[in-house]
Design a protein around this motif. Structure first.
Motif, PDB file in Angstrom:
ATOM      1  N   GLU A 104       0.822  -1.207   0.000  1.00 31.56           N
ATOM      2  CA  GLU A 104       0.000   0.000   0.000  1.00 31.56           C
ATOM      3  C   GLU A 104       0.858   1.258   0.000  1.00 31.56           C
ATOM      4  O   GLU A 104       0.493   2.262  -0.609  1.00 31.56           O
ATOM      5  CB  GLU A 104      -0.958  -0.019   1.187  1.00 31.56           C
ATOM      6  CG  GLU A 104      -2.033  -1.086   1.052  1.00 31.56           C
ATOM      7  CD  GLU A 104      -3.218  -0.872   1.985  1.00 31.56           C
ATOM      8  OE1 GLU A 104      -3.153   0.026   2.838  1.00 31.56           O
ATOM      9  OE2 GLU A 104      -4.214  -1.611   1.842  1.00 31.56           O
ATOM     10  N   HIS A 146      -2.948   4.644   8.787  1.00 29.98           N
ATOM     11  CA  HIS A 146      -4.234   4.293   8.192  1.00 29.98           C
ATOM     12  C   HIS A 146      -5.336   4.850   9.102  1.00 29.98           C
ATOM     13  O   HIS A 146      -5.441   4.448  10.257  1.00 29.98           O
ATOM     14  CB  HIS A 146      -4.425   2.771   8.159  1.00 29.98           C
ATOM     15  CG  HIS A 146      -3.583   2.053   7.152  1.00 29.98           C
ATOM     16  ND1 HIS A 146      -2.216   1.915   7.290  1.00 29.98           N
ATOM     17  CD2 HIS A 146      -3.934   1.401   6.011  1.00 29.98           C
ATOM     18  CE1 HIS A 146      -1.757   1.202   6.263  1.00 29.98           C
ATOM     19  NE2 HIS A 146      -2.768   0.879   5.479  1.00 29.98           N
ATOM     20  N   HIS A 155      -7.582   1.261   4.009  1.00 33.05           N
ATOM     21  CA  HIS A 155      -6.458   1.226   3.077  1.00 33.05           C
ATOM     22  C   HIS A 155      -5.694   2.542   3.145  1.00 33.05           C
ATOM     23  O   HIS A 155      -6.234   3.573   3.548  1.00 33.05           O
ATOM     24  CB  HIS A 155      -6.940   0.969   1.652  1.00 33.05           C
ATOM     25  CG  HIS A 155      -7.598  -0.365   1.486  1.00 33.05           C
ATOM     26  ND1 HIS A 155      -6.896  -1.541   1.418  1.00 33.05           N
ATOM     27  CD2 HIS A 155      -8.908  -0.712   1.416  1.00 33.05           C
ATOM     28  CE1 HIS A 155      -7.728  -2.554   1.286  1.00 33.05           C
ATOM     29  NE2 HIS A 155      -8.967  -2.077   1.291  1.00 33.05           N
ATOM     30  N   LEU A 156      -4.421   2.496   2.750  1.00 31.42           N
ATOM     31  CA  LEU A 156      -3.570   3.679   2.764  1.00 31.42           C
ATOM     32  C   LEU A 156      -3.800   4.449   1.463  1.00 31.42           C
ATOM     33  O   LEU A 156      -3.030   4.322   0.505  1.00 31.42           O
ATOM     34  CB  LEU A 156      -2.099   3.270   2.905  1.00 31.42           C
ATOM     35  CG  LEU A 156      -1.133   4.332   3.451  1.00 31.42           C
ATOM     36  CD1 LEU A 156      -1.457   4.658   4.903  1.00 31.42           C
ATOM     37  CD2 LEU A 156       0.308   3.861   3.338  1.00 31.42           C
TER      38      LEU A 156
END
Length: 258
Positions: A104, A146, A155-156
């Motif tokens: 990510e 996050h 999610h990042l």
């Protein structure tokens, strides 16, 4: 679908809210338009004390089923929506699959082409938080957190990035934002999160880069001294090698006269 819910916030305050446009956001959270706040918000399902359909006043008996969420045992931790085992990493939020965190981060910054440009925009992100931890105000060892933990389906991605010091980041771990921040902090955080989308709309201009590497980096606002180091000092952490040049070959042909 609309619902009238009684919702308990992180400080124990209970309010009645009408929500609509409900979408599952993670294994234990939903996203919905809140008519009380007149905006879209994230709700922790376990904080919904009751829910009824406004048209019939019929009570919702099973919230997980109503929201199409996986069934969960209250005595065990809710698993990730990604059907792979959760990897426990001491001092870090749990990963839903091995390597998720690093992937990510790569996906978040690969749009910037080179580390020197990514670092520029990382600093611009921290500038939104005045170069300090959003929770405690410290300006030491900032991390990009996050906002919604990975184990809760987060999610990042732009719009869900928060600057926290390592100490606060370790304290937050897998807590939902409403369990970690106060309502006042969440209110202050909202406009900062919204600004991130525009910041990360950046697209690396490869045409300009090929035409004039130095000029392009300078046009982005990178310090001239840093640009000079990046392009000329092989020992610099952000050094970019010059474009490869194919060696020229000269072929001579001797034509004899007869």
């Amino acid at each position: 679908m609309d619902l009238i819910i009684k919702y308990e916030d992180s400080e124990g305050n209970v309010t009645e809210r009408r929500i609509s446009e409900i979408v599952p956001e993670g294994p234990s959270t939903i996203s919905a338009f809140c008519h009380l706040r007149q905006e879209r918000r994230t709700f922790v399902v376990r904080r919904i004390l009751s829910a009824v359909y406004p048209d019939t006043d019929k009570k919702v008996e099973d919230l997980n089923k109503c929201f199409s969420l996986p069934l969960a045992d209250n005595k065990t931790e809710i698993s990730s929506r990604i059907e792979q085992p959760v990897i426990s990493i001491p001092g870090h939020s749990n990963e839903a699959y091995k390597g998720q965190r690093n992937k990510e981060k790569r996906d978040l910054f690969k749009r910037f082409g080179y580390p020197v440009v990514a670092n520029l925009y990382k600093n611009k992100l921290f500038a939104l938080f005045e170069y300090q931890c959003f929770k405690c105000g410290s300006n030491d060892f900032l991390d990009i957190d996050h906002h919604i933990p990975m184990v809760l389906g987060g999610h990042l991605v732009p719009g869900y990035l928060v600057a926290l010091c390592k100490k606060c980041n370790n304290k937050k771990l897998d807590l939902h934002p409403e369990d970690f921040y106060t309502p006042e902090e969440l209110s202050r955080l909202e406009p900062i999160l919204k600004k991130q989308t525009e910041l990360f709309e950046f697209e690396f201009d490869w045409k300009r880069w090929k035409e004039d590497r130095k000029g392009y980096l300078l046009s982005l606002g990178i310090d001239p001294n840093l640009v000079n180091e990046v392009l000329n000092n092989p020992n610099h952490r952000y050094y970019i090698e010059p474009p490869s040049q194919m060696p020229s070959v000269t072929i001579s042909i001797k034509i004899s006269e007869e």
